[in-house]
Motif scaffolding. Structure first.
Motif, mmCIF file in Angstrom:
data_model
loop_
_atom_site.group_PDB
_atom_site.id
_atom_site.type_symbol
_atom_site.label_atom_id
_atom_site.label_comp_id
_atom_site.label_asym_id
_atom_site.label_seq_id
_atom_site.Cartn_x
_atom_site.Cartn_y
_atom_site.Cartn_z
ATOM 1 N N THR A 1 34.342 40.284 46.611
ATOM 2 C CA THR A 1 35.584 41.125 47.840
ATOM 3 C C THR A 1 34.850 41.911 48.398
ATOM 4 O O THR A 1 33.298 42.757 48.006
ATOM 5 C CB THR A 1 36.934 42.085 46.926
ATOM 6 N N GLU B 1 42.937 44.566 44.793
ATOM 7 C CA GLU B 1 43.988 43.577 44.242
ATOM 8 C C GLU B 1 43.463 42.783 42.817
ATOM 9 O O GLU B 1 44.824 41.609 42.731
ATOM 10 C CB GLU B 1 42.816 42.933 45.335
ATOM 11 N N HIS C 1 39.775 35.018 44.265
ATOM 12 C CA HIS C 1 39.196 35.635 43.278
ATOM 13 C C HIS C 1 37.642 35.701 42.750
ATOM 14 O O HIS C 1 36.933 36.183 43.015
ATOM 15 C CB HIS C 1 39.796 35.601 42.343
ATOM 16 N N ASN D 1 38.986 47.391 46.305
ATOM 17 C CA ASN D 1 39.513 47.083 46.611
ATOM 18 C C ASN D 1 39.858 45.866 46.020
ATOM 19 O O ASN D 1 40.678 45.017 45.341
ATOM 20 C CB ASN D 1 39.353 45.653 48.011
ATOM 21 N N PRO E 1 42.966 46.141 50.697
ATOM 22 C CA PRO E 1 42.851 44.877 50.427
ATOM 23 C C PRO E 1 44.223 44.551 51.138
ATOM 24 O O PRO E 1 44.807 44.642 51.069
ATOM 25 C CB PRO E 1 43.683 46.267 48.935
ATOM 26 N N ASN F 1 46.284 35.406 46.133
ATOM 27 C CA ASN F 1 46.273 35.782 44.558
ATOM 28 C C ASN F 1 45.206 34.222 44.047
ATOM 29 O O ASN F 1 45.661 33.573 42.749
ATOM 30 C CB ASN F 1 47.839 35.479 43.742
ATOM 31 N N GLU G 1 46.774 40.769 49.762
ATOM 32 C CA GLU G 1 47.059 40.304 49.178
ATOM 33 C C GLU G 1 46.940 38.490 48.612
ATOM 34 O O GLU G 1 47.400 37.599 49.661
ATOM 35 C CB GLU G 1 48.569 40.497 49.023
ATOM 36 N N TYR H 1 50.399 49.793 45.856
ATOM 37 C CA TYR H 1 50.233 48.984 44.746
ATOM 38 C C TYR H 1 50.070 49.217 43.025
ATOM 39 O O TYR H 1 50.544 48.131 42.575
ATOM 40 C CB TYR H 1 48.381 49.127 44.737
#
Length: 221
Positions: A163, A172, A159, A168, A150, A154, A152, A220
């Motif tokens: 993915t 995420e 999004h 993931n 995964p 944002n 990071e 996470y």
């Protein structure tokens, strides 16, 4: 009026098999009404927002529909929803959704906050994992890729892209939902569902003999 709206949403989404169909709508509606009772919100407005919250989802109907709320406005007009209520519903729908939250949009009314929380709650927990897997199948995304970890990121643009795996996507995105709830009801429910995801993934990684992923899960969670 609400039953007429439900019927038209059913016509629109009944055959949808990506995890955003009528079963999802009905769960969100039920949870939204439970939250509304606790939070003292207008149940009619909450019901309309819940019923219509995926009627113009960009993943199903494209960005133009999402921007203009084409189906939502048509359905409300056909069902003779009061214009002042239509405005409340449209304002809410323009600000509900994880990608919108990443872009800085935030529901402002208690009714919109309730449906936002209920929708996100249905995206996590046991049902949330099943829905993520269902959508992954729809778009050709594998459930687990052992050597693809995964990231990071944002940004709303990231999004909205596919993915590398559903696992993931869970780590995420879905793992962040409990931290962005807007009501006490949502926070209470999301904490329960978040723990169910942790339990599922811990057992999944054990059975996959993937200790490195258990280490990631611990970071996470």
């Amino acid at each position: 009026m609400l039953e007429k709206v439900r019927e038209k949403v059913w016509d629109l989404l009944n055959e949808e098999d990506s995890g955003h169909g009528m079963e999802h709508i009905e769960r969100v509606l039920k949870l939204s009404l439970a939250f509304a009772k606790k939070e003292g919100a207008n149940q009619e407005v909450v019901s309309l927002i819940a019923l219509l919250h995926d009627a113009d989802d960009y993943k199903l109907f494209g960005m133009d529909n999402a921007k203009n709320l084409t189906n939502t406005k048509r359905i409300m007009n056909e069902c003779h929803v009061d214009k002042s209520i239509q405005e409340q519903v449209c304002l809410a729908l323009h600000n509900i959704g994880y990608s919108k939250r990443l872009g800085g949009c935030m529901p402002t009314t208690i009714e919109a906050k309730i449906v936002s929380d209920a929708d996100m709650c249905d995206g996590i927990g046991t049902v949330g994992i099943l829905r993520a897997h269902q959508f992954g199948i729809k778009i050709g995304r594998p459930f687990f890729v052992r050597d693809s970890f995964p990231l990071e990121n944002n940004s709303p643009e990231y999004h909205m892209k596919k993915t590398s795996s559903t696992i993931n996507f869970i780590l995420e995105a879905l793992f962040k939902y409990k931290d962005i709830m807007l009501t006490d009801s949502g926070r209470e429910e999301s904490n329960k569902r978040h723990q169910r995801m942790i339990d599922f993934l811990y057992n999944f990684f054990q059975e996959e003999n993937a200790p490195e992923w258990i280490d990631i899960l611990n970071k996470y969670s």
